[in-house]
Design an enzyme around this catalytic site. Structure first.
Site, PDB file in Angstrom:
ATOM      1  N   ASN A   7      22.455 -21.978 -25.100  1.00  0.00           N
ATOM      2  CA  ASN A   7      22.280 -22.041 -23.654  1.00  0.00           C
ATOM      3  C   ASN A   7      21.275 -23.160 -23.398  1.00  0.00           C
ATOM      4  O   ASN A   7      20.067 -22.976 -23.557  1.00  0.00           O
ATOM      5  CB  ASN A   7      21.757 -20.678 -23.169  1.00  0.00           C
ATOM      6  CG  ASN A   7      21.562 -20.645 -21.666  1.00  0.00           C
ATOM      7  OD1 ASN A   7      21.763 -21.655 -20.980  1.00  0.00           O
ATOM      8  ND2 ASN A   7      21.166 -19.499 -21.157  1.00  0.00           N
ATOM      9  N   ARG A  89      27.064 -21.714 -23.278  1.00  0.00           N
ATOM     10  CA  ARG A  89      27.048 -21.221 -21.902  1.00  0.00           C
ATOM     11  C   ARG A  89      27.102 -22.433 -20.970  1.00  0.00           C
ATOM     12  O   ARG A  89      26.275 -23.338 -21.060  1.00  0.00           O
ATOM     13  CB  ARG A  89      25.771 -20.439 -21.639  1.00  0.00           C
ATOM     14  CG  ARG A  89      25.744 -19.964 -20.222  1.00  0.00           C
ATOM     15  CD  ARG A  89      24.425 -19.410 -19.809  1.00  0.00           C
ATOM     16  NE  ARG A  89      24.533 -18.920 -18.439  1.00  0.00           N
ATOM     17  CZ  ARG A  89      23.503 -18.825 -17.624  1.00  0.00           C
ATOM     18  NH1 ARG A  89      22.308 -19.162 -18.015  1.00  0.00           N
ATOM     19  NH2 ARG A  89      23.680 -18.389 -16.400  1.00  0.00           N
ATOM     20  N   HIS A 178      26.744 -16.015 -12.575  1.00  0.00           N
ATOM     21  CA  HIS A 178      26.465 -14.815 -13.387  1.00  0.00           C
ATOM     22  C   HIS A 178      27.757 -14.137 -13.846  1.00  0.00           C
ATOM     23  O   HIS A 178      27.756 -12.939 -14.154  1.00  0.00           O
ATOM     24  CB  HIS A 178      25.665 -13.755 -12.586  1.00  0.00           C
ATOM     25  CG  HIS A 178      24.287 -14.179 -12.197  1.00  0.00           C
ATOM     26  ND1 HIS A 178      23.752 -13.863 -10.973  1.00  0.00           N
ATOM     27  CD2 HIS A 178      23.329 -14.855 -12.862  1.00  0.00           C
ATOM     28  CE1 HIS A 178      22.521 -14.339 -10.886  1.00  0.00           C
ATOM     29  NE2 HIS A 178      22.246 -14.951 -12.025  1.00  0.00           N
ATOM     30  N   ARG A 239      14.561 -17.916  -3.866  1.00  0.00           N
ATOM     31  CA  ARG A 239      15.713 -18.422  -3.094  1.00  0.00           C
ATOM     32  C   ARG A 239      15.984 -17.515  -1.901  1.00  0.00           C
ATOM     33  O   ARG A 239      15.857 -16.298  -2.001  1.00  0.00           O
ATOM     34  CB  ARG A 239      16.966 -18.468  -3.977  1.00  0.00           C
ATOM     35  CG  ARG A 239      16.934 -19.591  -4.992  1.00  0.00           C
ATOM     36  CD  ARG A 239      18.107 -19.503  -5.937  1.00  0.00           C
ATOM     37  NE  ARG A 239      17.677 -19.179  -7.280  1.00  0.00           N
ATOM     38  CZ  ARG A 239      18.495 -18.838  -8.274  1.00  0.00           C
ATOM     39  NH1 ARG A 239      19.790 -18.776  -8.072  1.00  0.00           N
ATOM     40  NH2 ARG A 239      18.020 -18.569  -9.466  1.00  0.00           N
ATOM     41  N   GLU A 382      24.564 -11.440 -22.094  1.00  0.00           N
ATOM     42  CA  GLU A 382      25.453 -12.594 -21.912  1.00  0.00           C
ATOM     43  C   GLU A 382      25.758 -13.284 -23.235  1.00  0.00           C
ATOM     44  O   GLU A 382      26.863 -13.776 -23.441  1.00  0.00           O
ATOM     45  CB  GLU A 382      24.809 -13.582 -20.932  1.00  0.00           C
ATOM     46  CG  GLU A 382      24.903 -13.088 -19.497  1.00  0.00           C
ATOM     47  CD  GLU A 382      23.860 -13.660 -18.576  1.00  0.00           C
ATOM     48  OE1 GLU A 382      22.655 -13.429 -18.842  1.00  0.00           O
ATOM     49  OE2 GLU A 382      24.220 -14.320 -17.599  1.00  0.00           O
TER      50      GLU A 382
END
Ligand code: ADP
Length: 396
Positions: A7, A89, A178, A239, A382
């Site tokens: 990743n 990823r 996601h 955010r 993940e």
């Protein structure tokens, strides 16, 4: 067979080496501060050994990975040839890269083409793909896209009501994010319930510093809260999530803010941090809530309310909800957020068991046995999902 999951971020590489199909983690770690005066490398192996390097420079991702391979060769593997595949990823696949795929030069070029949609991640992903090809020439690379799980979202849910040519020419639509996490926890939920995922409607809540909710109908994503970028939807650490888009034009006109300043405002200065003026960390704000601090209460109220709204909307979208899953940093660890959200879901027949809900980071049912909807905490993984996808592709 050993599969390396990578990743790559702009100055970081997170990695896991897994024995597949068993899914055992052989080694894992991360390289941080690549390109900075001093880097950090943390490396852990299955036998519990831990190495932390804080006095070396990693000028490039390649330098960082070379050091990781050196550590792997010191006991974990005899030769790098034992690594049979690399799963990467990739955050954004755009409209063309819709499925997990074997990487060749044309795929790297296509990932490069997604740059306008994801300028933050694409350059780092491309570096990772090229470095893997160079350092592990015999191991095929597989790209797993965070957006692919959401490719099943119907047109009426992925289109924005802006001029259609912005979709046709500029590819402006909902892509979501996601996806690997939502897919993993939804599949895990089906397994735990002992049912075919095709027969289940699940709402998956990935609540971390970045958060999104997905409606998973019969195993397929039919709507998700993140949009063109990972900014839309829920309130996050920094955010803003959903806002009236006119706020931006209003600020542009009245305060003369330009695109970069607005981008920073909604990505880095908003969310829990902006609302509380204290912190982007849910733990800090939860402490504030306990002490009766008004700013913490204000921020967490907006945060929790938005989650309830999305769950309610997705329940109507699917017409029936069999299970709700909480995952990621906050979803796995905050009985407070889960409790505040679930107590407002009475209309769905959700009944939370406070004792069961008092858990952190563990797979656990948190609804009562009488609850009409099963509510679970399922830690996301993940890396394992990427390794499984990679294993499936290379053994096809
Ligand atoms: P990322 O999006 O960076 O992967 P994570 O899923 O790791 O984020 O979530 C990180 C967030 O999880 C932290 O900002 C923190 O607010 C929250 N968190 C972690 N542990 C707890 C806890 N025990 N209680 C409440 N929130 C927690």
């Amino acid at each position: 067979m050993k599969i390396l999951v990578l990743n790559c971020g702009s100055s970081t590489v997170k990695y896991q080496l897994l024995e597949m199909p068993a899914g055992e983690v052989v080694a894992k770690g991360n390289v941080e501060r690549i390109g900075e005066p001093v880097g950090i490398l943390k490396h852990k192996t299955a036998d519990g050994k831990c190495v932390e390097i804080t006095d070396q420079v990693f000028p490039t991702h390649e330098a960082g990975l070379n050091k990781v391979f050196e550590l792997l060769l010191a006991g974990t593997v005899k030769s790098l040839d034992e690594i049979k595949a690399v799963g990467h990823r990739v955050v954004h696949g755009g409209e063309k890269l819709t499925h997990t795929c074997l990487v060749d030069d044309s795929i790297i070029e296509a990932i490069n083409g997604v740059y306008p949609l994801d300028p933050l991640h694409v350059p780092a992903h491309v570096i990772g793909l090229n470095v893997a090809k160079k350092l592990l020439p015999n191991a095929p690379s597989v790209a797993v896209f965070d957006t692919s799980f959401h490719q099943t979202i119907p047109e009426y849910a992925y289109l924005y009501a802006v001029p259609y040519k912005l979709y046709k020419e500029d590819h402006i639509r909902r892509y979501g994010a996601h996806g690997t996490s939502h897919m993993y926890v939804a599949n895990r939920m089906a397994k735990i319930l002992g049912k075919d995922i095709k027969d289940l409607n699940i709402i998956t809540c990935h609540i971390g510093s970045g958060s999104s909710i997905t409606a998973v109908e019969g195993g397929k994503s039919v709507d998700t809260s993140m949009g063109l970028t990972p900014l839309e939807g829920l309130v996050m650490g920094t955010r803003c999530g959903d806002i009236d888009p006119a706020i931006l034009t209003y600020l542009g006109r009245t305060k003369g803010m330009n695109a970069d300043e607005l981008d920073e405002l909604i990505n880095k200065k908003s969310g829990l941090l902006g609302l509380s003026e204290i912190s982007n960390d849910c733990r800090v704000l939860e402490e504030g809530v306990e002490k009766g601090d008004a700013a913490s209460i204000r921020a967490m109220n907006v945060f929790n309310y938005r989650i309830v709204k999305y769950i309610g909307a997705y329940a109507m979208v699917m017409g029936r909800v069999d299970a709700i899953v909480f995952t990621a940093g906050i979803g796995e660890n905050s009985p407070y957020v889960r409790g505040e959200v679930c107590k407002r879901l009475g209309l769905l027949g959700v009944e939370i068991d406070d004792e069961r809900n008092d858990c952190h980071g563990k797979e656990r049912k948190i609804s009562t046995d009488a609850s009409k909807v099963d509510v679970w905490v399922i830690p996301t993984n993940e890396e394992l999902a990427i390794a499984q996808e990679t294993f499936d592709i290379v053994n096809r």
